[in-house]
Design a protein around this motif. Sequence first.
Motif, PDB file in Angstrom:
ATOM      1  N   GLY A 265       0.810  -1.215   0.000  1.00 15.40           N
ATOM      2  CA  GLY A 265       0.000   0.000   0.000  1.00 15.40           C
ATOM      3  C   GLY A 265       0.841   1.263   0.000  1.00 15.40           C
ATOM      4  N   TYR A 266       2.055   1.200   0.554  1.00 11.38           N
ATOM      5  CA  TYR A 266       2.943   2.363   0.477  1.00 11.38           C
ATOM      6  C   TYR A 266       3.303   2.666  -0.982  1.00 11.38           C
ATOM      7  CZ  TYR A 266       3.817   1.318   5.468  1.00 11.38           C
ATOM      8  OH  TYR A 266       3.685   1.075   6.816  1.00 11.38           O
ATOM      9  N   ILE A 267       3.510   1.606  -1.762  1.00 14.02           N
ATOM     10  CA  ILE A 267       3.880   1.783  -3.170  1.00 14.02           C
ATOM     11  C   ILE A 267       2.697   2.315  -3.964  1.00 14.02           C
ATOM     12  CG2 ILE A 267       4.723   0.617  -5.240  1.00 14.02           C
ATOM     13  CD1 ILE A 267       6.118  -1.417  -3.430  1.00 14.02           C
ATOM     14  N   SER A 268       1.522   1.708  -3.777  1.00 14.22           N
ATOM     15  CA  SER A 268       0.350   2.167  -4.539  1.00 14.22           C
ATOM     16  C   SER A 268      -0.030   3.598  -4.149  1.00 14.22           C
ATOM     17  CB  SER A 268      -0.829   1.212  -4.338  1.00 14.22           C
ATOM     18  OG  SER A 268      -1.197   1.122  -2.984  1.00 14.22           O
ATOM     19  N   ALA A 269       0.160   3.955  -2.870  1.00 14.04           N
ATOM     20  CA  ALA A 269      -0.119   5.334  -2.450  1.00 14.04           C
ATOM     21  C   ALA A 269       0.838   6.302  -3.131  1.00 14.04           C
ATOM     22  CB  ALA A 269      -0.007   5.460  -0.934  1.00 14.04           C
ATOM     23  N   THR A 270       2.105   5.898  -3.243  1.00 14.42           N
ATOM     24  CA  THR A 270       3.092   6.743  -3.926  1.00 14.42           C
ATOM     25  C   THR A 270       2.723   6.909  -5.396  1.00 14.42           C
ATOM     26  OG1 THR A 270       4.782   5.843  -2.428  1.00 14.42           O
ATOM     27  CG2 THR A 270       5.553   7.087  -4.338  1.00 14.42           C
ATOM     28  N   LYS A 271       2.254   5.831  -5.999  1.00 18.20           N
ATOM     29  CA  LYS A 271       1.823   5.908  -7.404  1.00 18.20           C
ATOM     30  C   LYS A 271       0.677   6.907  -7.569  1.00 18.20           C
ATOM     31  CE  LYS A 271       2.963   1.215  -9.061  1.00 18.20           C
ATOM     32  NZ  LYS A 271       2.378  -0.020  -9.629  1.00 18.20           N
ATOM     33  N   GLN A 272      -0.314   6.816  -6.677  1.00 17.62           N
ATOM     34  CA  GLN A 272      -1.467   7.711  -6.785  1.00 17.62           C
ATOM     35  C   GLN A 272      -1.054   9.161  -6.546  1.00 17.62           C
ATOM     36  OE1 GLN A 272      -4.766   6.667  -7.676  1.00 17.62           O
ATOM     37  NE2 GLN A 272      -4.707   8.869  -8.093  1.00 17.62           N
ATOM     38  N   TRP A 273      -0.168   9.372  -5.564  1.00 12.69           N
ATOM     39  CA  TRP A 273       0.342  10.723  -5.293  1.00 12.69           C
ATOM     40  C   TRP A 273       1.056  11.278  -6.525  1.00 12.69           C
ATOM     41  CZ3 TRP A 273       5.737  11.680  -5.052  1.00 12.69           C
ATOM     42  CH2 TRP A 273       6.087  12.988  -4.723  1.00 12.69           C
ATOM     43  N   ALA A 274       1.855  10.433  -7.173  1.00 15.69           N
ATOM     44  CA  ALA A 274       2.581  10.872  -8.368  1.00 15.69           C
ATOM     45  C   ALA A 274       1.609  11.226  -9.498  1.00 15.69           C
ATOM     46  CB  ALA A 274       3.554   9.786  -8.817  1.00 15.69           C
ATOM     47  N   ILE A 275       0.581  10.408  -9.674  1.00  9.45           N
ATOM     48  CA  ILE A 275      -0.431  10.690 -10.699  1.00  9.45           C
ATOM     49  C   ILE A 275      -1.115  12.026 -10.410  1.00  9.45           C
ATOM     50  CG2 ILE A 275      -2.676   9.959 -11.613  1.00  9.45           C
ATOM     51  CD1 ILE A 275      -1.725   7.039 -11.147  1.00  9.45           C
ATOM     52  N   ASP A 276      -1.474  12.249  -9.151  1.00 10.33           N
ATOM     53  CA  ASP A 276      -2.194  13.468  -8.766  1.00 10.33           C
ATOM     54  C   ASP A 276      -1.337  14.725  -8.933  1.00 10.33           C
ATOM     55  OD1 ASP A 276      -4.286  11.815  -8.096  1.00 10.33           O
ATOM     56  OD2 ASP A 276      -3.889  11.863  -5.939  1.00 10.33           O
ATOM     57  N   ASN A 277      -0.003  14.573  -8.873  1.00 12.61           N
ATOM     58  CA  ASN A 277       0.885  15.731  -8.889  1.00 12.61           C
ATOM     59  C   ASN A 277       1.800  15.786 -10.110  1.00 12.61           C
ATOM     60  OD1 ASN A 277       0.658  17.162  -6.024  1.00 12.61           O
ATOM     61  ND2 ASN A 277       0.496  14.950  -5.701  1.00 12.61           N
ATOM     62  N   GLY A 278       1.498  14.951 -11.116  1.00 13.03           N
ATOM     63  CA  GLY A 278       2.278  14.984 -12.345  1.00 13.03           C
ATOM     64  C   GLY A 278       3.731  14.605 -12.153  1.00 13.03           C
ATOM     65  N   LYS A 279       3.983  13.625 -11.292  1.00 17.59           N
ATOM     66  CA  LYS A 279       5.352  13.201 -10.993  1.00 17.59           C
ATOM     67  C   LYS A 279       5.581  11.767 -11.444  1.00 17.59           C
ATOM     68  CE  LYS A 279       6.212  16.129  -6.922  1.00 17.59           C
ATOM     69  NZ  LYS A 279       7.566  16.607  -7.259  1.00 17.59           N
ATOM     70  N   ASP A 280       6.834  11.353 -11.412  1.00 21.66           N
ATOM     71  CA  ASP A 280       7.227   9.977 -11.700  1.00 21.66           C
ATOM     72  C   ASP A 280       7.444   9.275 -10.363  1.00 21.66           C
ATOM     73  OD1 ASP A 280       8.251   7.583 -12.556  1.00 21.66           O
ATOM     74  OD2 ASP A 280      10.106   8.414 -13.401  1.00 21.66           O
ATOM     75  N   TRP A 281       6.685   8.233 -10.101  1.00 18.88           N
ATOM     76  CA  TRP A 281       6.779   7.561  -8.804  1.00 18.88           C
ATOM     77  C   TRP A 281       7.998   6.661  -8.691  1.00 18.88           C
ATOM     78  CZ3 TRP A 281       6.976   2.291  -7.955  1.00 18.88           C
ATOM     79  CH2 TRP A 281       6.685   1.473  -9.044  1.00 18.88           C
ATOM     80  N   THR A 282       8.541   6.203  -9.797  1.00 16.09           N
ATOM     81  CA  THR A 282       9.547   5.135  -9.752  1.00 16.09           C
ATOM     82  C   THR A 282      10.821   5.488  -8.991  1.00 16.09           C
ATOM     83  OG1 THR A 282      10.295   5.768 -11.973  1.00 16.09           O
ATOM     84  CG2 THR A 282       8.701   3.974 -11.824  1.00 16.09           C
ATOM     85  N   PRO A 283      11.364   6.729  -9.090  1.00  9.45           N
ATOM     86  CA  PRO A 283      12.593   6.992  -8.330  1.00  9.45           C
ATOM     87  C   PRO A 283      12.412   6.854  -6.823  1.00  9.45           C
ATOM     88  CG  PRO A 283      12.219   8.709  -9.964  1.00  9.45           C
ATOM     89  CD  PRO A 283      10.973   7.893  -9.893  1.00  9.45           C
ATOM     90  N   TYR A 284      11.193   7.080  -6.339  1.00 10.97           N
ATOM     91  CA  TYR A 284      10.949   7.027  -4.896  1.00 10.97           C
ATOM     92  C   TYR A 284      11.046   5.595  -4.352  1.00 10.97           C
ATOM     93  CZ  TYR A 284       9.571  11.884  -5.197  1.00 10.97           C
ATOM     94  OH  TYR A 284       9.584  13.246  -5.402  1.00 10.97           O
ATOM     95  N   TRP A 285      10.937   4.608  -5.239  1.00  9.56           N
ATOM     96  CA  TRP A 285      11.024   3.220  -4.804  1.00  9.56           C
ATOM     97  C   TRP A 285      12.187   2.452  -5.444  1.00  9.56           C
ATOM     98  CZ3 TRP A 285       8.858   1.090  -0.725  1.00  9.56           C
ATOM     99  CH2 TRP A 285       7.747   1.716  -0.156  1.00  9.56           C
TER     100      TRP A 285
END
Length: 715
Positions: A265-285
């Motif tokens: 859920g930490y990963i999926s939350a990061t993905k959703q946050w990235a989508i909402d803010n126009g970011k790339d989630w992958t570097p965070y993980w």
Amino acid sequence: MMTQPKRYLITAALPYANGLKHVGHLAGAYLPADIYVRYLRAQKRDVAFVCGSDEHGTAIPIQAMKENTTPQAIIDKYHELIKQNFADLSISFDIYHRTSSPLHHETSREFFTALNNAGELETKETEQYYDEQAKTFLADRYIKGTCPNCGYESAYGDQCERCGTALSPDELINPVSTLSGQPPVKKLTTHWYLPLNRHEEFLSKWILQDHKEDWRASVVGQCKSWIDGGLQPRAVTRDLDWGIKVPVEGAEGKVLYVWFDAPIGYISATKQWAIDNGKDWTPYWNDKDTKLVHFIGKDNIVFHCIIFPVMLKLHGNILPDNVPANEFLNLEGDKMSTSRNWKLEMQDYIDDFVKKENGGPQMVDVLRYYLTQIAPESKDSEFTWKGFQDASNSELASIFGNFVNRTFVLMHKLCGGKVPPLHADVFDEKDKFAGDEIIRIKQKVESLIEDYKFRDALFEVINLARVGNKYLQEKEPWKVEKKLAEQPELQKQIDNCLHVSLQLCANLAILINPFLPNTAQKMLHMMKVVDKMLDWENAGKMKLLSVGYTLRAPEILFRKIEDDEVKAQVEKLQAGLAKATAENKAAANGAAKAEEVPVEKPAPALKAEIVYDDFAKIDLKVGTIVAAEKVEKADKLLKLSVDLGFETRTIVSGIAMHFKPEEIIDKQVVVVANLAPRKMRGIESNGMILMAEDTSGKLHFVKPENVINAGSGVS
């Protein structure tokens, strides 16, 4: 000097959406995480703070049964309530997600599939309880029976709620399904397992060597116990209707085990946050230049330090840099308990203090202050309403609030409501010392926060306010003002005192902001400055407020907590306990005589406090009793031969009045293995068997839940 990471990913444990959460949860994971994140933001670092509701597992459908509704209705209800509670208490998540979201289901299935396809999971067929009438396998909480320890007839398959003994369904006497009321049968079922035993060498090096010094001793110690005891494969699926369907053909009726999908859920939350803010989630993980920090309570250590890191490693993700787990927060001398109504829920505090007429944001900060002051960083701590009152009145109001208020009152009275100039020709040692203390304490606070020592960091901030109060008391500008008619040049001394004090107030706003953000905002309003002043780079400076700048009139930062408020809360707590006790007795009357229902007793007195290093000296091992005989001319003593895996010990134990020798052969016990030898009735005893005594005086073995290898470590 260590290189600063490019980015930070901060997580706080996902709370179960099966009920309201109490202030112990707030103190354990969410408040310390929020303090750290607010500090990182003030440092202008790239940080994502993610959390969300954990909405799977048996706890959800069980709560639905209690409330006579559906699991979906339960998670919808409590997700919104918990999310709002966090917002009301100024917990500043970048996203508060939920594991029932389609994105999380998709992420979890992809994670499972990747590990399964790579051969990192294994399948095993085992026997589990099955309800033939309901046509479903039963989780532990769906099985009730008689407790083998105290005889309570409504014990669950994982724990007896009367005596507190941890159980397994196999230990229950006359088990029945809570779904149909019928006795369950054993039936073979296949599940997927994560073979943790394959990764002991990696975990041992990573935790016990690489992080031995920078992780909290309690975290390392608990991990060491698990690793030393030998890790076993852990099921990642279970037979249940509620959850994420296992993405494998032939796995109908199976879902991902909640402990497996929840941290994803930490990963999926990061993905959703990235989508909402126009970011790339992958570097965070996936980028090793990201610093991942998990904030949790100690009951989650094994999941975040052993199981999830293995999952992340196998999946190609980064590993956590730190897991600053807190201990537990008790309440008025006893453990918090939902079933006994001995708790202080976040919602209760919000209703009783924040939303009241004299409440508001300042009362949010009073709670944040007290919980940080008593933070269970190294040992269990205790919330008391008297302590809450003292912290607010004697420290926040009398030290911090008093200094700010005095400074603003004197500035308006003696300097025309404007920031006075600083005169170099009368700048003395007291002025210099106050300025130097601002720089020293700023550096100290920074170092402590970076080291996750938030309680000590907050103390230093309050200490700066103490410095300010002492400085004002020594300079006494109100007395100097009386001499101005005859010595007008003394105005320079007044100017210097109030200039230094105002700059100290500005620095206090910056330093207190991670801890008490609402207080910092109120101070900004009084100083008529914008949020940018709270940037951490401004801390330690003596020119934050411009000379000649007009400031607003002082406002009281913290009101006094009255005795009547404290009394009302204690009475409310006692009334809740009495009500829950009466309800529990009434519920038990159907299964047991009323006089057999235990009444509430005060918590037993504890022995003198020890530190972790004292406990670490004790070497506890699991042993198996292989022989037992009575000691001649000693009614209470048995001579035991105990297999510790690496050797067989002779131990003399005073349990003969409770057990016959032939009854305890092959019993597993916990042994203090490094106790100095002692002669008893001429027999040298090499160790001690740990026992528990119930209220009737009967002894019970302290033993592992399941049979494990003799010699396994215990912590």
